[in-house]
Write an enzyme that holds these catalytic residues in place. Structure first.
Site, PDB file in Angstrom:
ATOM      1  N   GLU A 222       5.741  39.734  -6.224  1.00  0.00           N
ATOM      2  CA  GLU A 222       4.413  39.637  -6.920  1.00  0.00           C
ATOM      3  C   GLU A 222       3.577  40.734  -6.970  1.00  0.00           C
ATOM      4  OE1 GLU A 222       1.701  36.269  -5.567  1.00  0.00           O
ATOM      5  OE2 GLU A 222       1.016  38.059  -4.276  1.00  0.00           O
TER       6      GLU A 222
ATOM      7  N   ASP B   5       0.061  38.659 -10.603  1.00  0.00           N
ATOM      8  CA  ASP B   5      -1.133  37.733 -10.117  1.00  0.00           C
ATOM      9  C   ASP B   5      -2.545  37.921 -10.186  1.00  0.00           C
ATOM     10  OD1 ASP B   5      -1.527  35.250  -8.084  1.00  0.00           O
ATOM     11  OD2 ASP B   5      -2.086  37.006  -6.701  1.00  0.00           O
TER      12      ASP B   5
ATOM     13  N   ARG C 285       0.652  -1.196  -0.018  1.00  0.00           N
ATOM     14  CA  ARG C 285      -0.007  -0.108  -0.105  1.00  0.00           C
ATOM     15  C   ARG C 285       0.859   1.372   0.003  1.00  0.00           C
ATOM     16  NH1 ARG C 285      -4.090   0.462  -2.436  1.00  0.00           N
ATOM     17  NH2 ARG C 285      -2.784   1.855  -3.439  1.00  0.00           N
TER      18      ARG C 285
ATOM     19  N   LYS D 211       2.685  25.038  -2.961  1.00  0.00           N
ATOM     20  CA  LYS D 211       1.338  24.420  -2.627  1.00  0.00           C
ATOM     21  C   LYS D 211       1.401  22.771  -2.726  1.00  0.00           C
ATOM     22  CE  LYS D 211      -1.296  28.319  -3.980  1.00  0.00           C
ATOM     23  NZ  LYS D 211      -2.245  28.958  -4.876  1.00  0.00           N
TER      24      LYS D 211
ATOM     25  N   LYS E 233       5.551  38.960  -1.830  1.00  0.00           N
ATOM     26  CA  LYS E 233       4.172  38.678  -2.087  1.00  0.00           C
ATOM     27  C   LYS E 233       3.374  39.870  -1.811  1.00  0.00           C
ATOM     28  CE  LYS E 233       2.699  34.588  -2.201  1.00  0.00           C
ATOM     29  NZ  LYS E 233       2.846  33.510  -3.292  1.00  0.00           N
TER      30      LYS E 233
END
Length: 289
Positions: A199, A220, A98, A133, A165
């Protein structure tokens, strides 16, 4: 990079999670001398990734298990194709089954999805890149899978590059600090080899960022018209990275605006595990006690 050390550490943790005190079922149903042969078979087409990880799950469970990989990472395969063969003590094979499948299905799913994105932007000059992510603890595995699908990796961690960002810029604005001055001050502290990306979410933010001499500007959630305008305004002074809401249906149009990089979080956070099966045959000696 996906090193042997990383593979063994992550796979060992997964095996311990799945069988902390051994595999009770295999140990009570199968005699110790039983031998199993198992074939990893594709139930659907895709791009293979995770061969070394798949093998490590079995070998770390029982070093007597032999794993033969029939395809290399990055290879395209068809339904019904035999991708690997596993031969060894049946208890060990079934204990590792598994965990081995979980990894190779997940990684091959990411490679397959990445390859679809890469195909969509063919001949545009844009490269497909992943993001941070990723599944906690599995970043090296998932980013390897992206590369095997023909994609590229963004910064591996917060320690690898400067990426300012929207929230960083918001804090600067609250303090009344000039974005250009703040970025120039940061760049002055960095080694010349460290990349700086910023960004922005509006066209009117671009000039202040460019004035600081950054390496990449990320646009963005821009519309297609604004992406084209942004590429024109940046005019080769920095790389242009497009992000936000990128899908297989929209990625081609985004690439055709002239951006250099398209960051796609979906490569790792939304990839479907590929349907791969482990077809196991047990030696005649493996009878219930």
């Amino acid at each position: 990079m996906l090193t042997r050390t990383v593979i063994e550490r992550v796979v060992a943790a997964a095996l311990e999670e799945d069988a902390p005190w051994g595999d009770l079922t295999s140990e009570t149903l199968l005699v110790e001398s039983a031998v199993a042969r198992a074939d990893l078979v594709a139930r659907e087409s895709g791009v293979f990734s995770g061969g070394e990880v798949f093998a490590a799950a079995f070998v770390l469970t029982d070093p007597r298990i032999d794993v033969q990989l029939h395809v290399e990472d990055g290879a395209y395969f068809l339904p019904g194709e035999r991708l690997a063969t596993v031969i060894g003590p049946a208890r060990g094979v079934l204990t590792a089954e598994r965990v081995a499948l979980n990894f190779v299905q997940r990684m091959s799913g990411i490679s397959t999805l990445t390859a679809q994105y890469v195909a969509e932007v063919a001949h545009t000059g844009a490269r497909i890149a992943d993001t941070r992510k990723t599944t906690p603890g599995l970043r090296a595995f998932e980013r390897h899978a992206v590369r095997m699908g023909g994609g590229h990796n963004h910064r591996f961690s917060l320690s690898d590059a400067v990426m300012a960002k929207d929230n960083h810029l918001a804090v600067l604005a609250q303090k009344g600090v000039s974005v250009t001055a703040a970025l120039q001050g940061a760049i002055a502290q960095l080694p010349h080899t460290t990349h700086v990306e910023v960004e922005v979410d509006r066209l009117d933010q671009i000039d202040a960022v460019l004035a600081a001499g950054v390496g990449t500007v990320m646009l963005d959630n821009f519309s297609l018209d604004d992406l084209r305008a942004g590429v024109e305004r940046i005019a080769g002074q920095a790389l242009v990275d497009a992000s936000g809401g990128v899908t297989l249906e929209t990625v081609r149009a985004i690439a055709e605006t002239g951006v250099d990089v398209i960051s796609v979080g979906a490569l790792t956070h939304s990839a479907r595990a590929l349907d791969l099966g482990l077809d196991i045959g047990i030696d005649a000696e493996s009878v219930p006690r």
